[in-house]
Design a protein around this motif. Structure first.
Motif, short mmCIF file in Angstrom:
data_model
loop_
_atom_site.label_atom_id
_atom_site.label_comp_id
_atom_site.label_asym_id
_atom_site.label_seq_id
_atom_site.Cartn_x
_atom_site.Cartn_y
_atom_site.Cartn_z
N TRP A 1 -117.75 14.19 64.03
CA TRP A 1 -117.75 12.75 63.73
C TRP A 1 -119.15 12.16 63.85
CZ3 TRP A 1 -112.82 12.65 67.13
CH2 TRP A 1 -111.68 12.86 66.30
N GLU B 1 -121.23 12.18 60.79
CA GLU B 1 -121.00 11.11 59.82
C GLU B 1 -121.86 9.89 60.11
OE1 GLU B 1 -116.89 11.26 57.64
OE2 GLU B 1 -116.60 10.53 59.68
N GLY C 1 -125.06 10.23 58.49
CA GLY C 1 -125.12 10.24 57.03
C GLY C 1 -124.42 11.38 56.32
N ALA C 2 -123.79 12.28 57.06
CA ALA C 2 -123.11 13.40 56.40
C ALA C 2 -121.94 12.89 55.56
CB ALA C 2 -122.59 14.40 57.45
N LEU C 3 -121.71 13.57 54.45
CA LEU C 3 -120.59 13.19 53.57
C LEU C 3 -119.66 14.38 53.36
CD1 LEU C 3 -122.41 11.00 50.89
CD2 LEU C 3 -120.74 10.22 52.58
N PHE C 4 -118.64 14.48 54.21
CA PHE C 4 -117.65 15.55 54.07
C PHE C 4 -116.65 15.20 52.98
CE2 PHE C 4 -119.07 15.97 58.50
CZ PHE C 4 -119.39 17.31 58.52
N ASP C 5 -115.96 16.22 52.48
CA ASP C 5 -114.84 15.98 51.57
C ASP C 5 -113.76 15.22 52.34
OD1 ASP C 5 -116.20 17.30 49.60
OD2 ASP C 5 -115.09 19.18 49.77
N ARG C 6 -112.97 14.42 51.60
CA ARG C 6 -112.06 13.47 52.24
C ARG C 6 -110.59 13.81 52.02
NH1 ARG C 6 -115.93 11.67 55.20
NH2 ARG C 6 -114.45 10.15 56.06
N GLY D 1 -108.78 8.92 53.33
CA GLY D 1 -110.19 8.61 53.58
C GLY D 1 -110.80 9.27 54.79
N ARG D 2 -110.02 10.09 55.50
CA ARG D 2 -110.60 10.80 56.65
C ARG D 2 -111.25 12.11 56.19
NH1 ARG D 2 -105.89 11.03 60.90
NH2 ARG D 2 -104.70 11.53 59.03
N VAL E 1 -117.67 20.65 52.96
CA VAL E 1 -118.17 20.01 51.74
C VAL E 1 -118.14 21.11 50.70
CG1 VAL E 1 -120.02 18.72 50.65
CG2 VAL E 1 -119.71 18.59 53.13
N ARG F 1 -120.36 24.45 50.53
CA ARG F 1 -121.76 24.37 50.94
C ARG F 1 -121.90 23.57 52.24
NH1 ARG F 1 -123.67 19.49 50.54
NH2 ARG F 1 -122.78 17.99 49.09
N GLU G 1 -124.95 20.95 54.13
CA GLU G 1 -124.72 19.57 54.56
C GLU G 1 -125.09 19.41 56.03
OE1 GLU G 1 -123.96 17.23 52.57
OE2 GLU G 1 -123.51 15.56 53.91
N THR H 1 -128.20 17.12 57.19
CA THR H 1 -127.89 15.96 58.03
C THR H 1 -128.74 15.98 59.31
OG1 THR H 1 -125.64 15.90 57.19
CG2 THR H 1 -126.05 14.74 59.25
N PHE I 1 -130.55 6.82 56.62
CA PHE I 1 -129.20 6.23 56.56
C PHE I 1 -129.04 5.21 57.68
CE2 PHE I 1 -124.78 6.56 58.25
CZ PHE I 1 -124.11 5.98 57.18
N GLY J 1 -115.81 8.71 64.10
CA GLY J 1 -114.40 9.05 64.00
C GLY J 1 -113.59 8.02 63.22
N TYR K 1 -114.86 6.48 60.44
CA TYR K 1 -115.36 6.35 59.07
C TYR K 1 -114.25 6.67 58.08
CZ TYR K 1 -120.27 5.95 60.53
OH TYR K 1 -121.46 5.52 61.05
N ARG K 2 -114.02 5.77 57.16
CA ARG K 2 -113.03 6.00 56.10
C ARG K 2 -113.72 5.81 54.75
NH1 ARG K 2 -111.17 7.59 59.93
NH2 ARG K 2 -109.22 7.14 61.01
N MET K 3 -113.65 6.85 53.94
CA MET K 3 -114.26 6.78 52.61
C MET K 3 -113.36 7.53 51.63
SD MET K 3 -118.27 7.65 53.55
CE MET K 3 -118.08 8.63 55.04
N ALA K 4 -113.30 7.04 50.40
CA ALA K 4 -112.48 7.72 49.40
C ALA K 4 -113.29 8.86 48.78
CB ALA K 4 -112.05 6.74 48.32
N GLN K 5 -112.61 9.95 48.44
CA GLN K 5 -113.28 11.10 47.84
C GLN K 5 -114.11 10.68 46.63
OE1 GLN K 5 -113.53 14.24 48.97
NE2 GLN K 5 -114.83 14.77 47.24
N GLN L 1 -122.52 12.96 47.00
CA GLN L 1 -122.40 14.41 47.26
C GLN L 1 -123.13 15.22 46.20
OE1 GLN L 1 -118.15 15.15 47.65
NE2 GLN L 1 -118.35 15.44 49.87
N ARG M 1 -126.54 15.49 47.28
CA ARG M 1 -126.68 16.24 48.53
C ARG M 1 -126.53 17.76 48.30
NH1 ARG M 1 -127.30 13.23 53.08
NH2 ARG M 1 -126.50 14.79 54.51
N HIS N 1 -124.25 5.60 48.96
CA HIS N 1 -123.42 5.98 50.11
C HIS N 1 -122.46 4.84 50.42
CE1 HIS N 1 -122.18 7.02 54.15
NE2 HIS N 1 -122.88 8.14 54.14
#
Lengths: 649, 256
Positions: A99, A102, A105-110, A114-115, A132, A135, A139, A143, B118, B127, B129-133, B140, B143, B183
């Protein structure tokens, strides 16, 4: 004293992969002036090769997941040889470490809500790997790299100097830990680009140098993985444990020859890929060992049902821990059921649509298309085992990552031993880097801060001179032994470092590889002694500026030392467990579970006795597992691993 | 398996100068240019300097120019050349040579430091953070960058114009700004930093005239120009002239 550049820091981190960068971030955030030293450019560390994901029981994909389940899976994967305290800390802290990325600035698949999305992997009861695509390592490294830059930006805003508190010395190699009596006093090394020698005085050193795969011919590891930290620790007087346990990843590329060993991510199987032999048989059903019988599907139908309905189906056997799958593939090929290029087939094209494969496994798609002319959306890959990961490493205090016996020395990540026992689960490496990288940085910072400025010492001139002489010897060897016509006839011709390296890789691959036999390992010991003797005559051409022949000559010392540890420990352990398989001792033995094999540097052998062992070996009992952690397992399962006396104690 | 002998020309030298050196070297099925460079090291030129790490197109270390084309040596198959074709390997041209195929790429690390990091959103705990794919996918893509710096090497703004290096961040780091600008949770705006405007004013976005050379050489096939630089230019211009247009375009994008 030899003319060297000299710097001073509070904490020096050797290695700039996931563990090293996380340690450096922590040390700097605790107010320490911190230096990071890495052999490659900043951001190129081997962590970028990690594909599948970071294991952390966040429970986003299955709400039943928690640290206890993750702990259990980790202990099972390591066949209970893990240090239970490390496995406990790892399972508990991994979610926070993910966590935290994040917030940097990390962007994991969701997931749909949205988690962070989590995927299945071998040995993990629930979908647990934050990822991700394929890869994830990139990431992670990017990060951490960007977090370091952001800390440097803060320092720049405050002091006008980006490097006031945190500096990366890139393309530098450390060749010795310097000491003041029993304590760490700094590091000695050279700048690869210029060949200049340097010393960094520092009371605390964190080793985060990764693994040893380059001692083997077929490996997924990059050139950097020459066991540097393992050897540095040994030479500084720190013991290594679990050196007999090496993970052969079941799926490396096998063709074309130039890419043999390059990793094919376990995500292919996690996302539904199946293994078949040349007869088209899905052979893994025949290789489920007794300890895992209840947990894995017995038929293709049951296995296939698991992907959509995991609650009422058991897992496909393709998702057994890596050691099991690697041995199975090895057996199939040996039995003559291999592919034309000596592997087995791994097919995901029948499970997922082409579009889905490209989305979930983009770099595998790219890698096979570009390097092997194989379209994995339409055809099977050919794969086979490849040397991938070193479970063994520096013997550390579980909570602090402090190396035993050498105050001021810390180790985290692959170079540290104990966490993974005899076999690491996929996804547990990246989380290990973060959890113990942070702890190493934290406790190194505390240790350095606790020493007043007066109690800091620097290494003696004699130590620095000796370290410099060691580094420069290959140039003298080339001149003295006469690679050209001007030899003085004083000794044997200089040895070519590339030749020695290739011979070493062949020895380790053939004689201490995935399946081991006593007599072969005895032969390996002899061959290693011979190589060590010849390595004293290693010579290099050219000058010190960016000279890869010289760099390899330096790395050879480390690979030879570490290889001797591996061979010696593997010969001693007369059982099969995890990443150590003895053809002559095929069973797992509960008595051996109670024992760690500890490697230490032998007293410096006299120069004329080059045949004397460089390392010694002793047995040490394991710490008993804490009762509340034992209580997380059924007694029936524990009886497969622990002796009756241990359970009744 | 068939092998043959290839004719290689490899640039050797250092900051003081150098030239192409000829080699006859064995090539086997399935090999890439980096394999051949390694064979030269092991058999003919032990001190031939080259950077590499993963040998699988994931780390971006082995960038060079092969027959004049900026490429990763590990991803350049020997089968793309005719057997009688001379293969010429030279270091990246935009950066100063250190030795042989190794160049001083510190320009890129300097530029990386100049891009503000960032900014985490206030009041959102780790924990939470909520974001849509679909919202994270745009950033991404950027990145995926492995920092091979081939785009930086190719971009004509700096390739033959040393004088532009001071003012121009280059495609890789303009793309980094676009990545942060897109982002979903970056809070730079709240700190008074308009990333798109800053790209224009502080990082030389205006020098880019979208010839797409960067996109052409990207080994990760990132659409640097179309997906990062052009949208960034649009936003920079929009913000400059009309905040309502900017707002509108942001809402339209969300709906896609």
């Amino acid at each position: 004293m030899t003319n060297v550049e000299r710097h001073a820091y509070d904490v020096v981190v050797v290695g700039a992969g996931g563990a090293g960068l996380r340690a450096a971030i922590e040390a700097r955030e605790r107010g320490m002036r911190t230096a990071v030293i890495c052999k490659s450019l900043f951001g190129k560390a081997h962590t970028v090769m990690a594909e599948g994901g970071i294991a952390a029981s966040m429970g986003n994909a299955n709400e039943h997941d928690n640290w206890q389940v993750h702990f259990r899976d980790t202990m099972r994967g390591g066949k209970f040889l893990n240090h239970w305290r490390m496995a406990e800390l790892h399972a508990k802290e991994a979610p926070d470490r993910v966590w935290e990325l994040e917030t940097w600035g990390a962007l994991f698949d969701r997931t749909a809500d949205g988690r962070i999305s989590q995927r299945n992997f071998g040995g993990h009861e629930y979908p647990r790997l934050a990822h991700v695509g394929d890869r994830t390592g990139l990431e992670l490294i990017r990060t951490l790299q960007q977090k370091i830059v952001s800390l440097q930006q803060e320092d720049h805003a405050e002091t006008g100097d980006y490097e006031a508190r945190l500096k990366v010395f890139q393309e530098c190699t450390v060749t010795r830990i310097l000491k003041d009596r029993d304590r760490v006093a700094g590091v000695f090394g050279y700048v690869r680009e210029s060949g200049r020698l340097f010393v960094i005085d520092a009371p605390a050193v964190v080793l985060a140098t990764g693994g040893i795969g380059k001692s083997f011919k077929v490996t997924s590891n990059s050139w950097e993985y020459t066991g540097d930290g393992h050897a540095l620790a040994l030479l500084a007087g720190a013991p290594l444990i679990n050196m007999e346990f090496i993970q052969f990843h079941p799926t490396g590329m096998v063709w074309p020859p130039s890419v043999k060993g390059i990793l094919v991510t376990e995500s292919v199987r996690g996302d539904g890929g199946v293994l078949r032999n040349s007869e088209g048989e899905r052979f893994m059903f025949g290789y489920v060992p007794d300890v895992f019988k209840e947990k894995y599907a017995q038929s293709e139908e049951e296995a296939d049902g698991w992907y959509t309905d995991p609650d009422t189906h058991r897992r496909p056997p393709e998702l057994l821990p890596r050691d099991e799958v690697a041995r199975a593939i090895n057996s199939e090929v040996k039995a003559g059921r291999g592919t034309p290029h000596g592997g087995v087939f791994l097919d995901v094209s029948t499970r997922l649509s082409a579009e889905e494969i490209k989305r979930r496994l983009p770099s595998m798609h790219h890698q096979f298309k570009e390097l092997a002319d194989v379209d994995i959306t339409a055809e099977a890959m050919e794969v086979g085992p490849t040397c991938h990961y070193m479970m063994g490493g520096v013997d550390v205090e579980p909570d602090t990552a402090a190396a035993r016996g050498v105050p001021g020395l810390f180790a985290a990540g692959e170079v540290a031993g104990g966490m993974h026992g005899s076999n690491r689960l996929g996804g547990n490496s990246l989380s290990d880097l973060l959890v113990f990288g942070r702890r190493a940085g934290l406790f190194a910072a505390e240790y350095a801060a606790g020493l007043g400025p007066d109690s800091r010492a620097s290494a003696t001139a004699e130590q620095v001179d000796a370290a410099a002489a060691e580094v420069l010897r290959p140039f003298g060897a080339a001149e003295g032994a006469g690679t050209g016509s001007g030899g003085d006839g004083s000794g044997a011709a200089a040895e070519n470092p590339y030749t020695l390296h290739q011979e070493l890789q062949q020895v380790m691959n053939d004689l201490v590889g995935i399946i081991r036999r006593g007599p072969e390992m005895e032969q390996a010991m002899e061959r290693l002694t011979g190589l060590r003797e010849r390595s004293r005559q290693v010579g290099v051409e050219g000058h010190r500026q960016f000279n890869p022949g010289w760099h390899l000559a330096m790395d050879l010392r480390n690979m030879l030392l570490v290889s001797e540890c591996v061979a010696r420990a593997a010969l001693e352990r007369t059982e099969s467990r995890g990443g150590h398989t003895r053809d002559d001792h095929p069973d797992m033995d509960r008595l051996w579970r109670k024992v760690n094999l500890v490697c230490e540097l032998a007293a410096e052998p006299p120069a004329e006795d080059a045949g004397a062992p460089a390392v010694t070996l002793r047995r040490r009992p394991m710490d008993p597992i804490r009762p509340d952690l034992l209580a997380l397992f059924e007694r029936d399962e524990l009886l497969k691993y622990l002796t009756d006396e241990e359970l009744d104690a | 398996m068939s092998s043959y002998t290839a004719h290689f020309k490899v640039w050797r030298g250092d900051a003081d100068g150098g030239g192409l050196q000829d080699f006859q070297v064995e090539v086997n099925d399935g090999e890439v240019v980096l394999d051949i460079i390694h064979r030269l090291q092991a058999t003919q030129a032990s001190d031939l300097a080259v950077r590499w790490n993963c040998k699988a197109g994931k780390c971006g270390s082995c960038s060079a120019e092969v027959n004049g084309h900026p490429r990763l040596m590990c991803m350049t198959r020997m089968s793309v050349f005719r057997r009688d074709e001379t293969v010429t390997v030279t270091p990246m041209r935009t950066f100063p040579v250190i030795r042989d195929l190794v160049t001083d790429v510190s320009f890129n690390y300097t530029k990386a430091r100049e891009v503000p990091a960032f900014v985490p959103p206030k009041g959102v705990a780790a924990g939470e953070y909520r974001m849509a794919q679909q919202d994270v996918e745009r950033s991404q893509e950027f990145r995926k960058c492995i920092e091979c710096f081939l785009c930086q090497n190719t971009c004509h703004v700096v390739r033959d114009h040393e004088e532009n290096k001071e003012a121009f961040a280059g495609p890789r780091f303009l793309m980094r700004i676009a990545e942060l600008d897109m982002h979903p949770l970056d809070a730079a705006e709240e700190t008074g930093l308009n990333r798109a405007a800053s790209a224009q004013e502080d990082h030389g976005l205006g020098y880019c005239n979208i010839t797409k050379c960067c996109t052409d050489v990207c080994p990760e096939n990132i659409h640097i120009t179309d997906n990062a630089l052009i949208p960034l230019k649009e936003r920079a211009v929009d913000r400059k002239y009309d905040p309502l247009v900017w707002l509108g375009s942001k809402i339209r994008r969300r709906g896609q």
